[in-house]
Design a protein around this motif. Structure first.
Motif, PDB file in Angstrom:
ATOM      1  N   PHE A 112       4.374   9.632  -9.960  1.00  0.00           N
ATOM      2  CA  PHE A 112       3.913   9.715 -11.341  1.00  0.00           C
ATOM      3  C   PHE A 112       2.698  10.620 -11.514  1.00  0.00           C
ATOM      4  O   PHE A 112       2.648  11.400 -12.458  1.00  0.00           O
ATOM      5  CB  PHE A 112       3.631   8.313 -11.892  1.00  0.00           C
ATOM      6  N   VAL A 113       1.708  10.496 -10.672  1.00  0.00           N
ATOM      7  CA  VAL A 113       0.505  11.327 -10.758  1.00  0.00           C
ATOM      8  C   VAL A 113       0.115  11.670  -9.320  1.00  0.00           C
ATOM      9  O   VAL A 113      -0.527  10.874  -8.635  1.00  0.00           O
ATOM     10  CB  VAL A 113      -0.652  10.579 -11.470  1.00  0.00           C
ATOM     11  N   TRP A 114       0.506  12.864  -8.863  1.00  0.00           N
ATOM     12  CA  TRP A 114       0.347  13.178  -7.438  1.00  0.00           C
ATOM     13  C   TRP A 114      -1.079  13.077  -6.921  1.00  0.00           C
ATOM     14  O   TRP A 114      -1.273  12.684  -5.766  1.00  0.00           O
ATOM     15  CB  TRP A 114       0.973  14.533  -7.095  1.00  0.00           C
ATOM     16  N   PRO A 115      -2.126  13.365  -7.704  1.00  0.00           N
ATOM     17  CA  PRO A 115      -3.473  13.186  -7.143  1.00  0.00           C
ATOM     18  C   PRO A 115      -3.786  11.725  -6.803  1.00  0.00           C
ATOM     19  O   PRO A 115      -4.522  11.444  -5.853  1.00  0.00           O
ATOM     20  CB  PRO A 115      -4.412  13.707  -8.235  1.00  0.00           C
ATOM     21  N   GLY A 119      -1.554   9.498  -5.701  1.00  0.00           N
ATOM     22  CA  GLY A 119      -0.889   9.260  -4.429  1.00  0.00           C
ATOM     23  C   GLY A 119      -1.651   9.864  -3.273  1.00  0.00           C
ATOM     24  O   GLY A 119      -1.806   9.253  -2.214  1.00  0.00           O
ATOM     25  N   LEU A 120      -2.163  11.065  -3.478  1.00  0.00           N
ATOM     26  CA  LEU A 120      -2.947  11.738  -2.443  1.00  0.00           C
ATOM     27  C   LEU A 120      -4.245  10.969  -2.172  1.00  0.00           C
ATOM     28  O   LEU A 120      -4.634  10.775  -1.020  1.00  0.00           O
ATOM     29  CB  LEU A 120      -3.258  13.173  -2.866  1.00  0.00           C
ATOM     30  N   ALA A 121      -4.881  10.495  -3.233  1.00  0.00           N
ATOM     31  CA  ALA A 121      -6.109   9.721  -3.069  1.00  0.00           C
ATOM     32  C   ALA A 121      -5.827   8.421  -2.304  1.00  0.00           C
ATOM     33  O   ALA A 121      -6.595   8.032  -1.420  1.00  0.00           O
ATOM     34  CB  ALA A 121      -6.734   9.406  -4.430  1.00  0.00           C
ATOM     35  N   LEU A 122      -4.717   7.754  -2.625  1.00  0.00           N
ATOM     36  CA  LEU A 122      -4.356   6.529  -1.905  1.00  0.00           C
ATOM     37  C   LEU A 122      -4.065   6.819  -0.437  1.00  0.00           C
ATOM     38  O   LEU A 122      -4.453   6.054   0.446  1.00  0.00           O
ATOM     39  CB  LEU A 122      -3.144   5.859  -2.554  1.00  0.00           C
ATOM     40  N   LEU A 123      -3.383   7.926  -0.160  1.00  0.00           N
ATOM     41  CA  LEU A 123      -3.104   8.292   1.228  1.00  0.00           C
ATOM     42  C   LEU A 123      -4.400   8.502   1.997  1.00  0.00           C
ATOM     43  O   LEU A 123      -4.576   7.965   3.097  1.00  0.00           O
ATOM     44  CB  LEU A 123      -2.247   9.558   1.288  1.00  0.00           C
ATOM     45  N   PHE A 124      -5.319   9.278   1.430  1.00  0.00           N
ATOM     46  CA  PHE A 124      -6.605   9.504   2.100  1.00  0.00           C
ATOM     47  C   PHE A 124      -7.375   8.204   2.283  1.00  0.00           C
ATOM     48  O   PHE A 124      -7.977   7.967   3.329  1.00  0.00           O
ATOM     49  CB  PHE A 124      -7.463  10.520   1.342  1.00  0.00           C
ATOM     50  N   TYR A 125      -7.345   7.328   1.270  1.00  0.00           N
ATOM     51  CA  TYR A 125      -8.049   6.052   1.381  1.00  0.00           C
ATOM     52  C   TYR A 125      -7.436   5.187   2.470  1.00  0.00           C
ATOM     53  O   TYR A 125      -8.147   4.549   3.250  1.00  0.00           O
ATOM     54  CB  TYR A 125      -8.034   5.315   0.035  1.00  0.00           C
ATOM     55  N   MET A 126      -6.103   5.160   2.543  1.00  0.00           N
ATOM     56  CA  MET A 126      -5.437   4.353   3.565  1.00  0.00           C
ATOM     57  C   MET A 126      -5.763   4.853   4.967  1.00  0.00           C
ATOM     58  O   MET A 126      -5.955   4.065   5.886  1.00  0.00           O
ATOM     59  CB  MET A 126      -3.924   4.351   3.338  1.00  0.00           C
ATOM     60  N   ILE A 127      -5.830   6.161   5.134  1.00  0.00           N
ATOM     61  CA  ILE A 127      -6.179   6.717   6.445  1.00  0.00           C
ATOM     62  C   ILE A 127      -7.647   6.461   6.747  1.00  0.00           C
ATOM     63  O   ILE A 127      -8.003   6.027   7.840  1.00  0.00           O
ATOM     64  CB  ILE A 127      -5.843   8.224   6.502  1.00  0.00           C
ATOM     65  N   TRP A 128      -8.516   6.690   5.778  1.00  0.00           N
ATOM     66  CA  TRP A 128      -9.961   6.514   5.974  1.00  0.00           C
ATOM     67  C   TRP A 128     -10.306   5.065   6.298  1.00  0.00           C
ATOM     68  O   TRP A 128     -11.125   4.781   7.176  1.00  0.00           O
ATOM     69  CB  TRP A 128     -10.710   6.981   4.729  1.00  0.00           C
ATOM     70  N   TRP A 161       0.837  -1.202   0.000  1.00  0.00           N
ATOM     71  CA  TRP A 161       0.000   0.000   0.000  1.00  0.00           C
ATOM     72  C   TRP A 161       0.873   1.255   0.000  1.00  0.00           C
ATOM     73  O   TRP A 161       0.608   2.217  -0.721  1.00  0.00           O
ATOM     74  CB  TRP A 161      -0.930   0.009   1.212  1.00  0.00           C
ATOM     75  N   ILE A 162       1.925   1.234   0.809  1.00  0.00           N
ATOM     76  CA  ILE A 162       2.811   2.401   0.888  1.00  0.00           C
ATOM     77  C   ILE A 162       3.557   2.586  -0.428  1.00  0.00           C
ATOM     78  O   ILE A 162       3.691   3.714  -0.922  1.00  0.00           O
ATOM     79  CB  ILE A 162       3.771   2.257   2.080  1.00  0.00           C
ATOM     80  N   ALA A 163       4.024   1.487  -1.028  1.00  0.00           N
ATOM     81  CA  ALA A 163       4.715   1.580  -2.314  1.00  0.00           C
ATOM     82  C   ALA A 163       3.784   2.140  -3.393  1.00  0.00           C
ATOM     83  O   ALA A 163       4.186   2.988  -4.196  1.00  0.00           O
ATOM     84  CB  ALA A 163       5.246   0.212  -2.722  1.00  0.00           C
ATOM     85  N   ALA A 164       2.546   1.676  -3.417  1.00  0.00           N
ATOM     86  CA  ALA A 164       1.582   2.181  -4.401  1.00  0.00           C
ATOM     87  C   ALA A 164       1.334   3.668  -4.188  1.00  0.00           C
ATOM     88  O   ALA A 164       1.243   4.443  -5.151  1.00  0.00           O
ATOM     89  CB  ALA A 164       0.274   1.403  -4.303  1.00  0.00           C
TER      90      ALA A 164
END
Length: 141
Positions: free
Chosen positions: A39-42, A44-53, A29-32
């Protein structure tokens, strides 16, 4: 084409991706997320928010789901020896029952501790309320 029909393949792909990342663990998850930021910062940001949520960032959800799937697989898989399978199923049932009994015991201990603490609080409160009344009665006498 309906909206549900167009979303079905995407949901399947997302579900499969999520399951694949869960199987690989928190590192995947962290690598993704890092690759998404590179590559596409949005993404990465979406994955970060999803991982926290979804509590994947701080919880043990990936590991516990993977362990649960593995335990379920081993429980249902047959060894080919019916006597051993019966023994294994009985042992697993007994262990699950013991675990449930132990968890119930722990809950009773927590409840007893809570009740004891509450009773102590109420006793202290009653004594504190009684002390000013006794002082007032001494002054009146």
């Amino acid at each position: 084409m309906t909206t549900a029909a167009t979303n079905a393949p995407t949901q399947g792909w997302l579900s499969r991706s999520e399951a694949w990342l869960d199987e690989k663990g928190k590192g995947a998850w962290i690598a993704a997320m890092v690759l998404g930021f590179i590559f596409v910062w949005p993404v990465g940001l979406a994955l970060l928010f999803y991982m926290i949520w979804s509590k994947r960032m701080f919880g043990k959800s990936c590991h516990s789901r993977r362990a649960h799937r593995r335990a379920h697989f081993h429980q249902t898989r047959s060894s080919g020896n019916s006597a051993f399978d019966a023994y294994k199923n009985e042992t697993l049932r007994r262990l699950e029952e013991e675990q449930e009994n132990f968890e119930a015991f722990l809950q009773r201990l927590r409840d007893a501790k809570d009740k004891s603490e509450f009773d102590d609080f109420m006793d202290e409160r009653a004594e504190a309320a009684k002390a000013p009344r006794e002082a007032d009665e001494k002054e009146d006498a």
